[in-house]
Write an enzyme that holds these catalytic residues in place. Structure first.
Site, PDB file in Angstrom:
ATOM      1  N   GLU A   1      12.507   7.404  83.176  1.00 20.22           N
ATOM      2  CA  GLU A   1      13.776   8.004  83.594  1.00 20.22           C
ATOM      3  C   GLU A   1      14.645   6.922  84.224  1.00 20.22           C
ATOM      4  O   GLU A   1      14.517   6.636  85.426  1.00 20.22           O
ATOM      5  CB  GLU A   1      13.529   9.106  84.634  1.00 20.22           C
ATOM      6  CG  GLU A   1      12.747  10.285  84.121  1.00 20.22           C
ATOM      7  CD  GLU A   1      13.050  11.549  84.929  1.00 20.22           C
ATOM      8  OE1 GLU A   1      13.471  12.529  84.314  1.00 20.22           O
ATOM      9  OE2 GLU A   1      12.900  11.538  86.158  1.00 20.22           O
TER      10      GLU A   1
ATOM     11  N   GLY B   1      21.235  12.871  86.038  1.00 24.52           N
ATOM     12  CA  GLY B   1      22.294  13.692  86.622  1.00 24.52           C
ATOM     13  C   GLY B   1      23.684  13.120  86.458  1.00 24.52           C
ATOM     14  O   GLY B   1      24.625  13.580  87.115  1.00 24.52           O
TER      15      GLY B   1
ATOM     16  N   SER C   1      19.668  13.022  81.711  1.00 21.56           N
ATOM     17  CA  SER C   1      20.785  13.648  80.985  1.00 21.56           C
ATOM     18  C   SER C   1      20.433  14.049  79.554  1.00 21.56           C
ATOM     19  O   SER C   1      21.274  13.945  78.662  1.00 21.56           O
ATOM     20  CB  SER C   1      22.020  12.735  81.014  1.00 21.56           C
ATOM     21  OG  SER C   1      22.472  12.543  82.342  1.00 21.56           O
TER      22      SER C   1
ATOM     23  N   LYS D   1      13.965  20.927  90.096  1.00 22.17           N
ATOM     24  CA  LYS D   1      14.366  20.285  91.366  1.00 22.17           C
ATOM     25  C   LYS D   1      14.521  21.343  92.464  1.00 22.17           C
ATOM     26  O   LYS D   1      13.775  22.316  92.491  1.00 22.17           O
ATOM     27  CB  LYS D   1      15.629  19.446  91.142  1.00 22.17           C
ATOM     28  CG  LYS D   1      15.426  18.420  90.007  1.00 22.17           C
ATOM     29  CD  LYS D   1      16.480  17.354  89.933  1.00 22.17           C
ATOM     30  CE  LYS D   1      16.165  16.412  88.773  1.00 22.17           C
ATOM     31  NZ  LYS D   1      17.127  15.322  88.637  1.00 22.17           N
TER      32      LYS D   1
ATOM     33  N   ASN E   1      12.357  20.078  84.915  1.00 25.77           N
ATOM     34  CA  ASN E   1      12.253  19.841  86.356  1.00 25.77           C
ATOM     35  C   ASN E   1      13.397  20.579  87.035  1.00 25.77           C
ATOM     36  O   ASN E   1      14.550  20.160  86.939  1.00 25.77           O
ATOM     37  CB  ASN E   1      12.332  18.325  86.617  1.00 25.77           C
ATOM     38  CG  ASN E   1      12.352  17.992  88.101  1.00 25.77           C
ATOM     39  OD1 ASN E   1      12.154  18.867  88.948  1.00 25.77           O
ATOM     40  ND2 ASN E   1      12.594  16.725  88.409  1.00 25.77           N
TER      41      ASN E   1
ATOM     42  N   HIS F   1       8.936  10.484  91.088  1.00 24.10           N
ATOM     43  CA  HIS F   1      10.311  10.733  90.624  1.00 24.10           C
ATOM     44  C   HIS F   1      11.266   9.832  91.405  1.00 24.10           C
ATOM     45  O   HIS F   1      11.062   9.598  92.598  1.00 24.10           O
ATOM     46  CB  HIS F   1      10.672  12.209  90.821  1.00 24.10           C
ATOM     47  CG  HIS F   1      11.940  12.572  90.111  1.00 24.10           C
ATOM     48  ND1 HIS F   1      13.179  12.251  90.626  1.00 24.10           N
ATOM     49  CD2 HIS F   1      12.161  13.152  88.912  1.00 24.10           C
ATOM     50  CE1 HIS F   1      14.107  12.659  89.766  1.00 24.10           C
ATOM     51  NE2 HIS F   1      13.526  13.204  88.715  1.00 24.10           N
TER      52      HIS F   1
ATOM     53  N   GLU G   1      14.025  10.331  92.670  1.00 18.13           N
ATOM     54  CA  GLU G   1      14.594  10.928  93.890  1.00 18.13           C
ATOM     55  C   GLU G   1      13.612  10.808  95.052  1.00 18.13           C
ATOM     56  O   GLU G   1      14.026  10.658  96.205  1.00 18.13           O
ATOM     57  CB  GLU G   1      14.994  12.388  93.603  1.00 18.13           C
ATOM     58  CG  GLU G   1      16.235  12.434  92.703  1.00 18.13           C
ATOM     59  CD  GLU G   1      16.318  13.635  91.772  1.00 18.13           C
ATOM     60  OE1 GLU G   1      15.649  14.653  92.017  1.00 18.13           O
ATOM     61  OE2 GLU G   1      17.073  13.540  90.777  1.00 18.13           O
TER      62      GLU G   1
HETATM   63  P1  13P Z   1      18.977  15.322  84.442  1.00 22.62           P
HETATM   64  O1  13P Z   1      18.438  15.869  83.138  1.00 22.62           O
HETATM   65  O2  13P Z   1      19.754  16.333  85.224  1.00 22.62           O
HETATM   66  O3  13P Z   1      19.675  14.031  84.248  1.00 22.62           O
HETATM   67  O4  13P Z   1      17.689  15.032  85.362  1.00 22.62           O
HETATM   68  C1  13P Z   1      16.660  14.248  84.856  1.00 22.62           C
HETATM   69  C2  13P Z   1      15.525  14.276  85.792  1.00 22.62           C
HETATM   70  O5  13P Z   1      15.581  13.719  86.872  1.00 22.62           O
HETATM   71  C3  13P Z   1      14.323  15.042  85.410  1.00 22.62           C
HETATM   72  O6  13P Z   1      13.254  14.761  86.248  1.00 22.62           O
END
Ligand code: 13P
Length: 250
Positions: free
Chosen positions: A167, A173, A212, A11, A9, A95, A97
């Site tokens: 997740e 992150g 992560s 982002k 992803n 997601h 976010e």
């Molecule tokens: P990270 O791997 O940066 O923690 O992000 C995970 C994520 O949100 C994938 O959709």
């Protein structure tokens, strides 16, 4: 046997040139017959460029979200049919976010999943608890209610054509991955819940872990019985790291 899936992803990162270089490096760095399916998920506007780079390769292309309707007055949204026309096979829905920063509800996430399925796109349904919810013992309640919202809408037949991604919000992150055991516990819970509706669908359903994931942690995570690959954020922006994570999924 479930074939693992590793998704990157990207982002809201990258420029046209940077994303093309990343897609090329992923395409060229994979073995001819990778054990895992590999999926990359750029920002909407980068999809046509990445589609061109990936044309003829085995790397799959996805979107980071998808509209909850097939067409109409939905300013700012992109429909599943549009994504299909540009070569997408998958779309993330729910997601964290999106749920947190843009207030997407369980109902909206479920409607997005349904719209994806209606157009033949595979929804990658993201679920996960916050740290506060985990610390107050609410992890199971939270993830199961997120799952139920989607399952009630798309049915077990829709779920059979979907992918789940667990997740935990506190792991995204932060550099602080869930331990393999912590993740496995939730994956087993999710699969067990689906098994209560339909045993065969539960056995086939792929449940990815995200939060992560790094080359150093991927092996141990992917070795767990109910972890069928990863949804990778930060580490997917470095081709070498992402390729190493893809290799870890066997
Ligand atoms: P990270 O791997 O940066 O923690 O992000 C995970 C994520 O949100 C994938 O959709």
């Amino acid at each position: 046997m479930r074939r693992p899936l590793v998704a990157g992803n990207w982002k809201m990162h990258g420029s046209r040139a940077g994303v093309e270089a990343l897609a090329s490096a992923v395409r060229d760095g994979l073995p001819a017959q990778p054990a895992a399916e590999v999926l990359v998920i750029p920002a909407f506007v980068h999809i046509p460029d990445v589609a061109r780079v990936l044309d003829g390769s085995a790397v799959l292309l996805g979107a980071q979200n998808v509209a909850d309707a097939s067409e109409g007055a939905r300013t700012g949204e992109v429909s599943a049919g549009m994504l299909r026309e540009f070569g997408c096979s998958h779309a993330l829905v729910g997601h964290s976010e999106r749920r947190t920063l843009y207030r997407e509800t369980d109902e909206l996430v479920a409607a997005r999943a349904q719209a994806a399925l209606d157009a033949g796109l595979t929804p990658v349904v993201c679920l996960g608890e916050t740290l506060e919810q985990r610390d107050s013992g609410k992890t199971a309640e939270v993830v199961l209610s997120q799952l139920d919202a989607v399952m009630n809408r798309v049915g077990v037949a829709g779920l059979a054509k979907s992918v789940l991604a667990y997740e935990p919000v506190w792991a995204i992150g932060t550099g602080r991955s869930a331990s393999p055991e912590q993740a496995q516990e939730v994956h087993a819970l999710l699969r067990g819940h689906v098994r209560g509706q339909h045993a065969a669908v539960a056995e086939e359903l792929r449940i990815l872990y995200g939060g992560s994931v790094k080359p150093t942690s991927a092996d141990a995570l992917f070795a767990m019985d109910d972890i069928d690959g990863g949804l990778v954020g930060g580490a997917s922006l470095q081709a070498d790291d992402f390729l190493a994570i893809c290799q870890a999924a066997r």
